[in-house]
Design a protein around this motif. Sequence first.
Motif, PDB file in Angstrom:
ATOM      1  N   VAL A  40       7.129 -27.807  18.878  1.00 26.04           N
ATOM      2  CA  VAL A  40       7.667 -28.729  17.867  1.00 26.04           C
ATOM      3  C   VAL A  40       9.076 -28.272  17.541  1.00 26.04           C
ATOM      4  CG1 VAL A  40       7.393 -29.705  15.565  1.00 26.04           C
ATOM      5  CG2 VAL A  40       5.364 -29.126  16.929  1.00 26.04           C
ATOM      6  N   MET A  44      12.456 -31.191  13.658  1.00 28.41           N
ATOM      7  CA  MET A  44      11.713 -32.399  14.009  1.00 28.41           C
ATOM      8  C   MET A  44      11.793 -33.481  12.924  1.00 28.41           C
ATOM      9  SD  MET A  44       9.778 -34.017  16.141  1.00 28.41           S
ATOM     10  CE  MET A  44       8.705 -35.451  16.093  1.00 28.41           C
ATOM     11  N   GLU A 492       4.483 -36.964  16.581  1.00 30.11           N
ATOM     12  CA  GLU A 492       4.131 -35.547  16.628  1.00 30.11           C
ATOM     13  C   GLU A 492       3.419 -35.196  17.928  1.00 30.11           C
ATOM     14  OE1 GLU A 492       2.893 -32.836  13.177  1.00 30.11           O
ATOM     15  OE2 GLU A 492       0.991 -33.653  13.911  1.00 30.11           O
ATOM     16  N   THR A 495       6.098 -34.371  21.059  1.00 29.31           N
ATOM     17  CA  THR A 495       7.316 -33.643  20.721  1.00 29.31           C
ATOM     18  C   THR A 495       8.055 -33.108  21.943  1.00 29.31           C
ATOM     19  OG1 THR A 495       6.047 -31.619  20.380  1.00 29.31           O
ATOM     20  CG2 THR A 495       6.489 -32.983  18.442  1.00 29.31           C
TER      21      THR A 495
END
Length: 658
Positions: A40, A44, A492, A495
């Motif tokens: 991630v 982000m 999510e 990513t």
Amino acid sequence: MKTERIITTAALLMGMYTFPSVAQQSLQFTIKANEVKAPVAPHMWGIFFEDINLSADGGIYAELVKNRSFEFNTPLMGWSIPKETAANGNVLVVNRHDTHPSNPRFARITVTGTRSFDMVNEGFRGMGIKAGEQYNFSVYARQQGSTPVKIRIALLDESGKEIGNAVVSPQGSEWQLYKASFTASATVAKAKLQVAFSGPGILDADMISLFPQHTWKERSNGLRADLVQLLVDLHPGFLRFPGGCIVEGKELTNRYQWKKTVGDVNDRELIINRWNTEFAHRATPDYYQSFGLGFFEYFQLAEDIGASPLPILNCGMACQYNSGEVVAVNELQPYIQDALDLVEFANGDTHTKWGALRAKMGHPEPFHLKMLGVGNEQWGPQYVERYTIFAKAIKDKYPDIKLVNSLGPSPDGDKFEFLNDTLRRLNADILDEHYYSSPGWFLSNAGRYDHYDRKGPKIFAGEYAAHTKDNGANKNSWQAALAEAAFMTGLERNTDVVVMASYAPLLAHVDGWQWAPDLIWFDNLRSYGTPNYYVQKLYANHKGSEVVSMLKGNQVITGQDSVYASAVLDKATGELVVKMVNAAATPVPVEVAVQGVKGLAASSRLITLQSNDLQALNSLDAPTHIAPTEKTIDTRRKTIKTTMAPWSFYVIRTKINP
């Protein structure tokens, strides 16, 4: 952001109500905690700031005086002369453009009698004043005759009663800065500032200003503390500024030029805000940009809130929805030089021209700029032509700077497809996708990035918000926030492709907005986060570090039986973080089997955002009507069991033994 591209999908919208009931049977999901799909990105989840809805002047920029330097097209807009003192003198606005082009106007006040001549400033839909708080007044002034003119300032409540005052006594015929401070005796939402000149005599005045002492970090020329705190609480990974369409301008003369927003605040050149008359039904003729909040302050804000700065620069193109004006390619060099100089301003040594200016403004250390946006929502071959020139010049001098590039105003269609195909062939760094659409669109597109090219450019979900209806009257309802939460599971989950995302717009004044919905709403004294704000906060505060597989059978979870889900590991805390959305009107029992671990903690944190009313809202009077709640749940034997409430967003954090 453009009203023309809001997509309405009535059939999909109804989908939030028609998922089948699954109340009697648990949904079975599997998390493979040892199967890391992608890291991630540290940045982000971020913030998109644009000066729309009185976000800057009248909003996060704490100046209380509107048109403090008389530079509005109507020079005395925001100012009035009470009838009872009008006969005691007059005011003349003098223009000295040849000698002071960036701040040409000042007020020449002539007091003809022994009683005062008064001017009253209305502020930005009034001035929010708090009892017991100190307020700092300042003015540049000079005397024009042998008889000095004094200035008495007073804050007036809605009835005209004084709630604080002070006196300054300018001396001499040269411009000087004069200051005074006082403490307010009452809390007033819509106060005014009275500036009374007593003589007789003649006085020149400019930059008439009033700030609360309590700004963010107590800075002069500072920001409104409660609004910055709401941003801090988001834990944003980046701050994109200054927009948005504000970058483009309706015409190139009205574009955002960062060099005019740095240096001495008194020398920053005010321009009309492009949202001034954009929406006829929400026209705001008193909307200007003073640039007291300029590029230095944006960089400083990003640093304060722990976010990477992401400035967006004009690429030689005005808004294509307005004038469509472009600069000739052979005259593009000044625009390119602005980009190169901005990198120097942010990162350059203090011995460089622009690095020295940064140091002079109080920040000798670099701002560590790593990303730069080229254009906002441009499209067509004319954008590609200009982007290509920009990219070469920037990469030749600063090869490590990542460039963010427009994919146009919509997430599909001819404009999008042309840019998507072309910029991928050009090996662009980051592609900026925007989506303003119905809640149903967000639900149906939760799997948008599941099959994107993993080796191509990265994606920035640069502007998005679920719209419940058209014509600028969209509400920040729980229905919209829930759909965004579902869509974000897909961001999510992917990513390795999507490296940045930001809701837009960010801020809106309840008495001065042009565009809705917005993440944070405020008046002159209060502010609150919407349900959408809490969705963003839960994602950013529980970001994790690595995405792991979460499946139903062999399928990724993109809305099976109304449930959307994603999972990440947080290596810093040794936890598994599971996010799940129930978009149905019925409870949904779920069981999540966690593979690849020796075990789970006996109990785990469950954070819930939920309402039984899809149209429910937060407000200034009920700011946490929809807000996260937390409890613990049992998570033994490598299984997470819970029954998701109707229309709910769950975040579960559990310690794992890997």
